[in-house]
Design a protein around this motif. Structure first.
Motif, PDB file in Angstrom:
ATOM      1  N   ALA A 193       0.845  -1.209   0.000  1.00  8.95           N
ATOM      2  CA  ALA A 193       0.000   0.000   0.000  1.00  8.95           C
ATOM      3  C   ALA A 193       0.876   1.255   0.000  1.00  8.95           C
ATOM      4  N   LEU A 194       1.934   1.234   0.810  1.00  6.09           N
ATOM      5  CA  LEU A 194       2.827   2.400   0.866  1.00  6.09           C
ATOM      6  C   LEU A 194       3.507   2.602  -0.482  1.00  6.09           C
ATOM      7  N   ALA A 195       3.948   1.476  -1.089  1.00  5.82           N
ATOM      8  CA  ALA A 195       4.641   1.577  -2.377  1.00  5.82           C
ATOM      9  C   ALA A 195       3.704   2.160  -3.440  1.00  5.82           C
ATOM     10  N   SER A 196       2.429   1.721  -3.417  1.00  6.60           N
ATOM     11  CA  SER A 196       1.534   2.264  -4.440  1.00  6.60           C
ATOM     12  C   SER A 196       1.190   3.726  -4.149  1.00  6.60           C
ATOM     13  N   ALA A 197       1.454   4.170  -2.922  1.00  2.00           N
ATOM     14  CA  ALA A 197       1.245   5.591  -2.601  1.00  2.00           C
ATOM     15  C   ALA A 197       2.514   6.408  -2.857  1.00  2.00           C
ATOM     16  N   GLY A 198       3.521   5.769  -3.439  1.00  2.71           N
ATOM     17  CA  GLY A 198       4.706   6.529  -3.849  1.00  2.71           C
ATOM     18  C   GLY A 198       5.923   6.388  -2.949  1.00  2.71           C
ATOM     19  N   VAL A 199       5.823   5.575  -1.888  1.00  2.00           N
ATOM     20  CA  VAL A 199       6.987   5.366  -1.019  1.00  2.00           C
ATOM     21  C   VAL A 199       7.911   4.357  -1.729  1.00  2.00           C
ATOM     22  N   PRO A 200       9.219   4.645  -1.842  1.00  8.00           N
ATOM     23  CA  PRO A 200      10.126   3.687  -2.494  1.00  8.00           C
ATOM     24  C   PRO A 200      10.022   2.301  -1.843  1.00  8.00           C
ATOM     25  N   ALA A 201      10.078   1.248  -2.667  1.00  7.95           N
ATOM     26  CA  ALA A 201       9.770  -0.110  -2.205  1.00  7.95           C
ATOM     27  C   ALA A 201      10.592  -0.536  -0.978  1.00  7.95           C
ATOM     28  N   LYS A 202      11.895  -0.277  -1.004  1.00 10.14           N
ATOM     29  CA  LYS A 202      12.748  -0.706   0.115  1.00 10.14           C
ATOM     30  C   LYS A 202      12.333  -0.002   1.407  1.00 10.14           C
ATOM     31  N   GLU A 203      12.091   1.294   1.273  1.00  2.21           N
ATOM     32  CA  GLU A 203      11.702   2.088   2.440  1.00  2.21           C
ATOM     33  C   GLU A 203      10.349   1.599   2.981  1.00  2.21           C
ATOM     34  N   ALA A 204       9.445   1.244   2.072  1.00  2.27           N
ATOM     35  CA  ALA A 204       8.122   0.749   2.478  1.00  2.27           C
ATOM     36  C   ALA A 204       8.273  -0.550   3.277  1.00  2.27           C
ATOM     37  N   GLU A 205       9.164  -1.430   2.824  1.00  2.00           N
ATOM     38  CA  GLU A 205       9.379  -2.698   3.544  1.00  2.00           C
ATOM     39  C   GLU A 205       9.963  -2.452   4.926  1.00  2.00           C
ATOM     40  N   THR A 206      10.952  -1.565   4.983  1.00  2.00           N
ATOM     41  CA  THR A 206      11.579  -1.270   6.282  1.00  2.00           C
ATOM     42  C   THR A 206      10.558  -0.671   7.240  1.00  2.00           C
ATOM     43  N   LEU A 207       9.784   0.290   6.741  1.00  2.00           N
ATOM     44  CA  LEU A 207       8.766   0.932   7.576  1.00  2.00           C
ATOM     45  C   LEU A 207       7.780  -0.101   8.112  1.00  2.00           C
ATOM     46  N   ALA A 208       7.295  -0.966   7.212  1.00  2.00           N
ATOM     47  CA  ALA A 208       6.296  -1.961   7.614  1.00  2.00           C
ATOM     48  C   ALA A 208       6.853  -2.856   8.702  1.00  2.00           C
ATOM     49  N   SER A 209       8.077  -3.361   8.528  1.00  2.00           N
ATOM     50  CA  SER A 209       8.550  -4.316   9.531  1.00  2.00           C
ATOM     51  C   SER A 209       8.905  -3.610  10.840  1.00  2.00           C
ATOM     52  N   ARG A 210       9.433  -2.394  10.744  1.00  2.00           N
ATOM     53  CA  ARG A 210       9.766  -1.680  11.986  1.00  2.00           C
ATOM     54  C   ARG A 210       8.493  -1.378  12.785  1.00  2.00           C
ATOM     55  N   TRP A 211       7.463  -0.957  12.097  1.00  2.00           N
ATOM     56  CA  TRP A 211       6.227  -0.600  12.791  1.00  2.00           C
ATOM     57  C   TRP A 211       5.478  -1.809  13.323  1.00  2.00           C
ATOM     58  N   LEU A 212       5.520  -2.913  12.587  1.00  2.00           N
ATOM     59  CA  LEU A 212       4.854  -4.121  13.109  1.00  2.00           C
ATOM     60  C   LEU A 212       5.527  -4.555  14.409  1.00  2.00           C
ATOM     61  N   GLU A 213       6.859  -4.458  14.469  1.00  3.38           N
ATOM     62  CA  GLU A 213       7.572  -4.737  15.731  1.00  3.38           C
ATOM     63  C   GLU A 213       7.067  -3.796  16.817  1.00  3.38           C
ATOM     64  N   ARG A 214       7.027  -2.522  16.466  1.00  3.77           N
ATOM     65  CA  ARG A 214       6.679  -1.502  17.469  1.00  3.77           C
ATOM     66  C   ARG A 214       5.289  -1.734  18.058  1.00  3.77           C
ATOM     67  N   ILE A 215       4.355  -2.234  17.264  1.00  4.19           N
ATOM     68  CA  ILE A 215       3.009  -2.447  17.819  1.00  4.19           C
ATOM     69  C   ILE A 215       2.803  -3.890  18.291  1.00  4.19           C
ATOM     70  N   GLY A 216       3.910  -4.618  18.421  1.00  2.00           N
ATOM     71  CA  GLY A 216       3.830  -5.960  19.001  1.00  2.00           C
ATOM     72  C   GLY A 216       3.324  -7.026  18.048  1.00  2.00           C
ATOM     73  N   LEU A 217       3.376  -6.751  16.727  1.00  2.00           N
ATOM     74  CA  LEU A 217       2.918  -7.747  15.761  1.00  2.00           C
ATOM     75  C   LEU A 217       4.057  -8.257  14.876  1.00  2.00           C
ATOM     76  N   GLY A 218       5.298  -8.043  15.354  1.00  4.23           N
ATOM     77  CA  GLY A 218       6.461  -8.502  14.575  1.00  4.23           C
ATOM     78  C   GLY A 218       6.396  -9.995  14.288  1.00  4.23           C
ATOM     79  N   ALA A 219       5.892 -10.760  15.251  1.00  5.97           N
ATOM     80  CA  ALA A 219       5.875 -12.216  15.115  1.00  5.97           C
ATOM     81  C   ALA A 219       4.933 -12.694  14.008  1.00  5.97           C
ATOM     82  N   VAL A 220       3.958 -11.873  13.623  1.00  9.51           N
ATOM     83  CA  VAL A 220       3.017 -12.312  12.583  1.00  9.51           C
ATOM     84  C   VAL A 220       3.246 -11.611  11.238  1.00  9.51           C
ATOM     85  N   ALA A 221       4.355 -10.875  11.138  1.00  9.13           N
ATOM     86  CA  ALA A 221       4.594 -10.087   9.912  1.00  9.13           C
ATOM     87  C   ALA A 221       4.556 -10.940   8.651  1.00  9.13           C
ATOM     88  N   LYS A 222       5.066 -12.169   8.750  1.00  6.19           N
ATOM     89  CA  LYS A 222       5.144 -13.005   7.542  1.00  6.19           C
ATOM     90  C   LYS A 222       3.919 -13.895   7.363  1.00  6.19           C
TER      91      LYS A 222
END
Ligand code: ATP
Ligand code: MG
Length: 261
Positions: free
Chosen positions: A105-134
């Protein structure tokens, strides 16, 4: 909130009606409202009063019959892709992992793909959902899916987040948990939010300001500032001022319904 903050969303006399057979059925009647930078604003109104319609207009999916919409200071009437949106039911893609639901979703909104992946995984950790990211969304509970859906909206690089009754489908306990969770996250991030709910308690717990809508065709009956300090906690409902405000809103909704009949 003072009046000098930048206005992120402005609706200026927005009206909308739909055709019903040969007649026009008015849904929104000259709605004007603003959301300033970092402000949490709630629309409360009865079922069918036109709240989701208003979001469709703000999202540019439809055009108003009259009036204009400004997003980030620019004329946005009928323009898509300027807001982030969280619907009532989590709408995650079942064939994508939880992390990919956010990053794509971030990538289609114009966020570069690598940055979108990093953001997603960092934030999932931060909200306690890192374990279900995959994992795929179906393994998550309803509350967890709504957290992911909220995160996706939060991370979108947009001036305004529109949340349409995001907790309505959750049971009462999960809903209270989600309110506490949202308060904490929002108070840390301070995005500009337009939130829709039926629940007066939810509106008073979360918001800086509330617009009370009449039954369809929706008019703004009142605009209320919510005085409770931040950081705010879910237990604020015990405050006598909370009960008083709740009764005021209830009375307005009741009077609005009586006039609408
Ligand atoms: N595309 C459409 N064509 C015709 N009528 C519509 C259309 N979309 C909405 N309406 C009508 O507009 C009115 C408002 O609908 P809307 O979904 O905006 O209400 P709402 O306030 O979001 O209600 P709820 O709280 O139940 O979600 C309803 O009477 C609905 O039937
Ligand atoms: Mg709706």
């Amino acid at each position: 909130m003072n009046g000098e903050q930048e206005v992120k969303l402005r609706l200026d006399g927005v009206s909308k009606s739909y055709a019903r057979g040969k007649q026009r059925h008015p849904v929104l009647d000259r709605i004007s409202l603003t959301v300033r930078e970092g402000e949490f604003v709630t629309l409360i109104g009865p079922s069918g009063s036109g709240k989701t319609t208003l979001f469709r207009l703000i999202g540019g999916v439809e055009r108003p019959d009259e009036g204009q919409i400004y997003i980030g200071g620019e004329l946005a009437t009928g323009r898509r892709g300027l807001i982030s949106y969280m619907p009532q039911q989590a709408s995650l893609f079942p064939w994508m992992s939880v992390a990919a639901n956010i990053s794509s979703a971030l990538a289609s909104a114009g966020v570069p793909a690598k940055e979108a992946e990093t953001l997603a995984s960092r934030w999932l950790e931060r909200i306690g959902l890192g374990a279900v990211a995959k994992q795929y969304p179906h393994v998550l509970s309803g509350g967890m899916q709504q957290r992911v859906s909220f995160l996706r909206a939060l991370l979108m690089p947009r001036d305004i987040m529109c949340l349409d009754e995001p907790f309505a489908a959750l049971d009462a306990l999960t809903r209270a948990d989600m309110q506490a969770w949202l308060l904490q996250l929002w108070e840390a991030e301070r995005r500009s939010v337009l939130f829709v709910t039926h629940s007066i308690e939810e509106a008073l717990t979360l918001s800086d300001r509330i617009y009370v809508l009449s039954p369809a065709p929706a008019r703004v009956l009142a605009e209320l500032a919510v005085p409770f300090p931040r950081p705010r906690r879910v237990g604020v409902w015990k405050d006598p001022a909370f009960v008083e405000l709740k009764e005021r809103v209830l009375a307005m909704l009741g009077e609005g319904a009586a006039h609408g009949r």
